[in-house]
Design a protein around this motif. Structure first.
Motif, PDB file in Angstrom:
ATOM      1  N   ILE A 145      -3.380  75.404  48.222  1.00  0.00           N
ATOM      2  CA  ILE A 145      -2.231  74.492  48.268  1.00  0.00           C
ATOM      3  C   ILE A 145      -1.609  74.460  49.661  1.00  0.00           C
ATOM      4  O   ILE A 145      -1.358  75.488  50.272  1.00  0.00           O
ATOM      5  CB  ILE A 145      -1.150  74.911  47.250  1.00  0.00           C
ATOM      6  N   HIS A 146      -1.408  73.253  50.145  1.00  0.00           N
ATOM      7  CA  HIS A 146      -0.629  73.028  51.353  1.00  0.00           C
ATOM      8  C   HIS A 146       0.507  72.091  50.964  1.00  0.00           C
ATOM      9  O   HIS A 146       0.577  71.648  49.818  1.00  0.00           O
ATOM     10  CB  HIS A 146      -1.489  72.385  52.436  1.00  0.00           C
ATOM     11  N   SER A 147       1.364  71.783  51.911  1.00  0.00           N
ATOM     12  CA  SER A 147       2.419  70.820  51.622  1.00  0.00           C
ATOM     13  C   SER A 147       2.632  69.941  52.845  1.00  0.00           C
ATOM     14  O   SER A 147       2.820  70.437  53.953  1.00  0.00           O
ATOM     15  CB  SER A 147       3.711  71.548  51.241  1.00  0.00           C
ATOM     16  N   PHE A 180       4.529  68.904  59.393  1.00  0.00           N
ATOM     17  CA  PHE A 180       4.395  70.334  59.100  1.00  0.00           C
ATOM     18  C   PHE A 180       3.586  70.563  57.832  1.00  0.00           C
ATOM     19  O   PHE A 180       3.548  69.712  56.954  1.00  0.00           O
ATOM     20  CB  PHE A 180       5.759  70.976  58.854  1.00  0.00           C
ATOM     21  N   CYS A 181       3.030  71.776  57.716  1.00  0.00           N
ATOM     22  CA  CYS A 181       2.605  72.276  56.423  1.00  0.00           C
ATOM     23  C   CYS A 181       3.772  73.120  55.930  1.00  0.00           C
ATOM     24  O   CYS A 181       4.224  74.026  56.621  1.00  0.00           O
ATOM     25  CB  CYS A 181       1.347  73.117  56.527  1.00  0.00           C
ATOM     26  N   ALA A 182       4.283  72.806  54.750  1.00  0.00           N
ATOM     27  CA  ALA A 182       5.487  73.474  54.259  1.00  0.00           C
ATOM     28  C   ALA A 182       5.189  74.407  53.090  1.00  0.00           C
ATOM     29  O   ALA A 182       6.051  74.671  52.256  1.00  0.00           O
ATOM     30  CB  ALA A 182       6.529  72.429  53.863  1.00  0.00           C
ATOM     31  N   GLU A 183       3.948  74.866  52.994  1.00  0.00           N
ATOM     32  CA  GLU A 183       3.609  75.804  51.924  1.00  0.00           C
ATOM     33  C   GLU A 183       2.763  76.896  52.570  1.00  0.00           C
ATOM     34  O   GLU A 183       1.735  76.583  53.186  1.00  0.00           O
ATOM     35  CB  GLU A 183       2.782  75.061  50.857  1.00  0.00           C
ATOM     36  N   TYR A 184       3.188  78.150  52.424  1.00  0.00           N
ATOM     37  CA  TYR A 184       2.468  79.226  53.100  1.00  0.00           C
ATOM     38  C   TYR A 184       1.007  79.236  52.664  1.00  0.00           C
ATOM     39  O   TYR A 184       0.701  79.321  51.475  1.00  0.00           O
ATOM     40  CB  TYR A 184       3.110  80.582  52.815  1.00  0.00           C
ATOM     41  N   CYS A 185       0.097  79.123  53.652  1.00  0.00           N
ATOM     42  CA  CYS A 185      -1.322  78.958  53.317  1.00  0.00           C
ATOM     43  C   CYS A 185      -2.221  79.877  54.125  1.00  0.00           C
ATOM     44  O   CYS A 185      -3.381  79.578  54.354  1.00  0.00           O
ATOM     45  CB  CYS A 185      -1.740  77.506  53.493  1.00  0.00           C
ATOM     46  N   GLY A 186      -1.678  81.003  54.547  1.00  0.00           N
ATOM     47  CA  GLY A 186      -2.528  81.975  55.228  1.00  0.00           C
ATOM     48  C   GLY A 186      -2.136  82.189  56.680  1.00  0.00           C
ATOM     49  O   GLY A 186      -1.109  81.681  57.145  1.00  0.00           O
ATOM     50  N   LYS A 188      -2.774  81.193  59.670  1.00  0.00           N
ATOM     51  CA  LYS A 188      -2.368  80.188  60.658  1.00  0.00           C
ATOM     52  C   LYS A 188      -1.548  79.054  60.040  1.00  0.00           C
ATOM     53  O   LYS A 188      -1.561  77.928  60.544  1.00  0.00           O
ATOM     54  CB  LYS A 188      -3.601  79.640  61.371  1.00  0.00           C
ATOM     55  N   HIS A 189      -0.851  79.372  58.966  1.00  0.00           N
ATOM     56  CA  HIS A 189       0.015  78.378  58.325  1.00  0.00           C
ATOM     57  C   HIS A 189       0.953  77.736  59.351  1.00  0.00           C
ATOM     58  O   HIS A 189       1.136  76.519  59.368  1.00  0.00           O
ATOM     59  CB  HIS A 189       0.805  79.052  57.206  1.00  0.00           C
ATOM     60  N   SER A 190       1.516  78.566  60.212  1.00  0.00           N
ATOM     61  CA  SER A 190       2.504  78.047  61.173  1.00  0.00           C
ATOM     62  C   SER A 190       1.851  77.160  62.232  1.00  0.00           C
ATOM     63  O   SER A 190       2.547  76.452  62.957  1.00  0.00           O
ATOM     64  CB  SER A 190       3.258  79.194  61.833  1.00  0.00           C
ATOM     65  N   GLU A 191       0.524  77.202  62.313  1.00  0.00           N
ATOM     66  CA  GLU A 191      -0.155  76.333  63.288  1.00  0.00           C
ATOM     67  C   GLU A 191      -0.658  75.057  62.631  1.00  0.00           C
ATOM     68  O   GLU A 191      -1.287  74.227  63.274  1.00  0.00           O
ATOM     69  CB  GLU A 191      -1.326  77.076  63.934  1.00  0.00           C
ATOM     70  N   MET A 192      -0.412  74.941  61.342  1.00  0.00           N
ATOM     71  CA  MET A 192      -0.888  73.748  60.633  1.00  0.00           C
ATOM     72  C   MET A 192       0.147  72.637  60.796  1.00  0.00           C
ATOM     73  O   MET A 192       0.813  72.214  59.857  1.00  0.00           O
ATOM     74  CB  MET A 192      -1.104  74.076  59.153  1.00  0.00           C
ATOM     75  N   ILE A 193       0.273  72.209  62.035  1.00  0.00           N
ATOM     76  CA  ILE A 193       1.312  71.239  62.375  1.00  0.00           C
ATOM     77  C   ILE A 193       0.666  70.055  63.098  1.00  0.00           C
ATOM     78  O   ILE A 193      -0.480  70.130  63.523  1.00  0.00           O
ATOM     79  CB  ILE A 193       2.410  71.864  63.280  1.00  0.00           C
TER      80      ILE A 193
HETATM   81 CU1  CUA Z   1      -1.246  74.659  55.043  1.00  0.00          CU
HETATM   82 CU2  CUA Z   1       0.646  76.080  55.164  1.00  0.00          CU
END
Ligand code: CUA
Length: 340
Positions: A145-147, A180-186, A188-193
């Motif tokens: 899941i991502h957001s 942004f990706c607004a769902e913690y996904c591992g 590099k979640h914070s780089e999923m921008i």
């Molecule tokens: Cu994809 Cu957080």
């Protein structure tokens, strides 16, 4: 009602829904502040006013007060119903894409956003859109899941593996906005921008025209910029779907011409609209629903097609117009009526 309320600390308002979302949010803040102050004041005021003044003083017993109870139930009820109706209205608008919205497909994966335009452009972590045009996003995930979150548009929607979710927006200002990706996904979640680039309509048309655009060049996996339905036709052939799904209804599977948006009847008598969700299910779990008049014999294509290829096949099926045979049926009927 003028909804153009500027809320400090909030992102820029760059979509049609942004002002109404902010107005509701602003109202909720004001309401919360008002009751916080009122209750704090009363706590202090009552504790002074009704403090014990003699060491042997006891309170007067209370046996209930109907009027008071109606008031303290009725007022909060009215307030929350007001918030509910207001919020539901905004929710309804934000979850119902206009019929004329342009469709763009989004696939999330660790850790990037892959975007496909029907015209064939593919982008990663960048989304080009025209200003003042409703855009519908059909989204899914390849892994977890991502957001998908564009704060300036007040758009946030979960992107879930094995399911299609949709979101829509209409940008009101040109410019570049955060994605942004607004769902913690591992890790590099914070780089999923990424960024959303809103362009004037002519500029966007020129960008679509320009097949060798810099952003498409970055695409992985082929990076072809042929229209999605053309790419879909190739995937369709490469997987030999056309052996069973032929142009006329003589194949082992039903003809797919004119299928998209039509109502399909199944062997169990139930019906469903042939939309993106239905077509995806028919590819992944072909025997979940069997069209009336056919037998459940199609193998699953789960794991054999990427989510992007499934989007392309859907675009291809969408492009297949109803065959002539249905239209020519009209002529003999007309002839018989004139004879009568
Ligand atoms: Cu994809 Cu957080």
């Amino acid at each position: 009602m003028n909804l153009n309320i500027k809320v400090p600390f909030s992102p820029e308002q760059a979509s049609t829904i942004a002002t109404s979302v902010d107005a509701l949010y602003f109202f909720l803040i004001c309401l919360t502040v008002f009751f916080t102050l009122l209750i704090s004041f009363l706590v202090i005021f009552f504790s002074i006013k009704y403090r014990r003044t003699a060491s042997n003083q006891t309170g007067v017993p209370i046996h209930g007060n109907l009027l008071l109870e109606i008031i303290w139930s009725g007022i909060p009820l009215a307030i929350v119903m007001f918030i509910f109706v207001w919020g539901a209205r905004i929710y309804y608008i934000s979850s119902t894409p206009p019929a004329n919205a342009e469709e763009i497909f989004v696939v999330g994966k660790q850790w990037m956003w892959k975007i496909q335009h029907p015209e064939g452009h593919r982008e990663i972590n960048t989304l080009h859109v025209p200003v003042n045009k409703p855009i519908r996003l059909t989204m899914t995930s390849e892994d977890i899941i991502h957001s998908f979150f564009i704060p300036a548009f007040r758009v946030k929607m979960d992107v879930v593996p094995g399911r299609y979710t949709t979101a829509w927006f209409e940008a009101t200002k040109t410019g570049t906005y955060h994605l942004f990706c607004a769902e913690y996904c591992g890790t590099k979640h914070s780089e999923m921008i990424g960024k959303v680039i809103v362009m004037q309509e002519e500029e966007y048309a020129a960008w679509l025209e320009n097949n060798s655009g810099t952003d498409t060049g970055k695409s992985t996996g082929g990076g072809s910029s042929e229209p999605m339905h053309v790419a879909g036709a190739k995937v369709f052939k490469a997987n030999r779907c056309n052996t069973c799904h032929q142009e006329e209804s003589q194949g082992l599977g039903p003809s797919l011409h004119g299928l998209y948006g039509s109502t399909v009847e199944f062997t169990d008598g139930k019906t469903a609209e042939a939309d993106d969700v239905y077509i995806r299910e028919s590819i992944i779990k072909p025997n979940a629903k069997t069209k009336a008049g056919y037998s459940p014999m199609m193998p699953t294509y789960q794991g054999q097609l990427s989510e992007e290829q499934i989007f392309q096949i859907i675009a291809y099926i969408k492009s297949l117009e109803a065959k002539e045979e249905e239209k020519t049926d009209v002529t003999p009927l007309e002839v018989t009526t004139t004879i009568e």
